[in-house]
Design a protein around this motif. Sequence first.
Motif, PDB file in Angstrom:
ATOM      1  N   ARG A  68      74.467  17.553 162.960  1.00  0.00           N
ATOM      2  CA  ARG A  68      73.853  18.401 161.926  1.00  0.00           C
ATOM      3  C   ARG A  68      74.618  19.713 161.784  1.00  0.00           C
ATOM      4  O   ARG A  68      74.861  20.184 160.677  1.00  0.00           O
ATOM      5  N   GLN A 101      67.447  11.539 180.269  1.00  0.00           N
ATOM      6  CA  GLN A 101      68.751  12.137 179.993  1.00  0.00           C
ATOM      7  C   GLN A 101      69.416  11.473 178.800  1.00  0.00           C
ATOM      8  O   GLN A 101      70.038  12.138 177.974  1.00  0.00           O
ATOM      9  N   ARG A 149      67.940  10.194 176.232  1.00  0.00           N
ATOM     10  CA  ARG A 149      67.278  10.726 175.040  1.00  0.00           C
ATOM     11  C   ARG A 149      67.785  12.137 174.736  1.00  0.00           C
ATOM     12  O   ARG A 149      68.060  12.481 173.597  1.00  0.00           O
ATOM     13  N   ALA A 150      67.912  12.946 175.791  1.00  0.00           N
ATOM     14  CA  ALA A 150      68.409  14.311 175.602  1.00  0.00           C
ATOM     15  C   ALA A 150      69.829  14.296 175.041  1.00  0.00           C
ATOM     16  O   ALA A 150      70.163  15.081 174.160  1.00  0.00           O
ATOM     17  N   ASN A 151      70.663  13.381 175.551  1.00  0.00           N
ATOM     18  CA  ASN A 151      72.033  13.268 175.039  1.00  0.00           C
ATOM     19  C   ASN A 151      72.035  12.873 173.571  1.00  0.00           C
ATOM     20  O   ASN A 151      72.793  13.416 172.775  1.00  0.00           O
ATOM     21  N   ARG A 152      71.197  11.907 173.196  1.00  0.00           N
ATOM     22  CA  ARG A 152      71.128  11.484 171.790  1.00  0.00           C
ATOM     23  C   ARG A 152      70.659  12.631 170.908  1.00  0.00           C
ATOM     24  O   ARG A 152      71.203  12.861 169.828  1.00  0.00           O
ATOM     25  N   ASP A 153      69.652  13.374 171.370  1.00  0.00           N
ATOM     26  CA  ASP A 153      69.169  14.516 170.595  1.00  0.00           C
ATOM     27  C   ASP A 153      70.257  15.574 170.452  1.00  0.00           C
ATOM     28  O   ASP A 153      70.429  16.163 169.392  1.00  0.00           O
ATOM     29  N   GLY A 154      71.016  15.801 171.545  1.00  0.00           N
ATOM     30  CA  GLY A 154      72.107  16.778 171.496  1.00  0.00           C
ATOM     31  C   GLY A 154      73.203  16.353 170.540  1.00  0.00           C
ATOM     32  O   GLY A 154      73.737  17.178 169.792  1.00  0.00           O
ATOM     33  N   GLN A 155      73.530  15.074 170.541  1.00  0.00           N
ATOM     34  CA  GLN A 155      74.563  14.570 169.634  1.00  0.00           C
ATOM     35  C   GLN A 155      74.105  14.697 168.185  1.00  0.00           C
ATOM     36  O   GLN A 155      74.892  15.054 167.307  1.00  0.00           O
ATOM     37  N   LEU A 156      72.821  14.431 167.946  1.00  0.00           N
ATOM     38  CA  LEU A 156      72.275  14.565 166.597  1.00  0.00           C
ATOM     39  C   LEU A 156      72.362  16.018 166.138  1.00  0.00           C
ATOM     40  O   LEU A 156      72.761  16.300 165.003  1.00  0.00           O
ATOM     41  N   ALA A 157      72.012  16.950 167.021  1.00  0.00           N
ATOM     42  CA  ALA A 157      72.095  18.371 166.678  1.00  0.00           C
ATOM     43  C   ALA A 157      73.536  18.780 166.403  1.00  0.00           C
ATOM     44  O   ALA A 157      73.798  19.545 165.471  1.00  0.00           O
ATOM     45  N   GLU A 158      74.475  18.263 167.184  1.00  0.00           N
ATOM     46  CA  GLU A 158      75.894  18.575 166.961  1.00  0.00           C
ATOM     47  C   GLU A 158      76.358  18.063 165.603  1.00  0.00           C
ATOM     48  O   GLU A 158      77.105  18.744 164.903  1.00  0.00           O
TER      49      GLU A 158
END
Length: 151
Positions: A54, A41, A43-52
């Motif tokens: 971008r 989770q 990792r998923a949060n970090r990926d989501g924050q990165l997408a936000e």
Amino acid sequence: MSSSHAKQNFGELLEAAAHEPVAIERHKKVKAIVCSPEAFQGRANRDGQLAERRAARAAQALVDKDRLIKHQRLAIDLILMPQPQREALIARARAEVERWRRERLCSEDYIARWDALLGLPVEALASAMACESLEWGTALRQNSPWLLVTS
């Protein structure tokens, strides 16, 4: 951990994965990584924050491009419009910059740069406003004295 060891000692694999991700190897190549739900989770949060981030950068780039286009259109209008109308428009922009100064509405850096630009001959002013590579261009277009452009 080898795949055969993981299969034979599944409880040990789960215990290890509770503390940190565990790579499962087969023929000396990583075939899987097992981790706790919390680590997954995270990792998923970090990926989501990165997408936000971008997406926010892309949205801001569109806003900046729109401001550039509006200033480019105004630059063309300044060159083509009759002199009295042009002088009145530039006078309003100068009055707006003076209001910024008087009411301390923005940084002196913006005020000084717009003062310098508005003091240029109209062709040079139009060229500077239409230029993508103008020093401080994006920031100046964010803080523009051209009221009809910023609305």
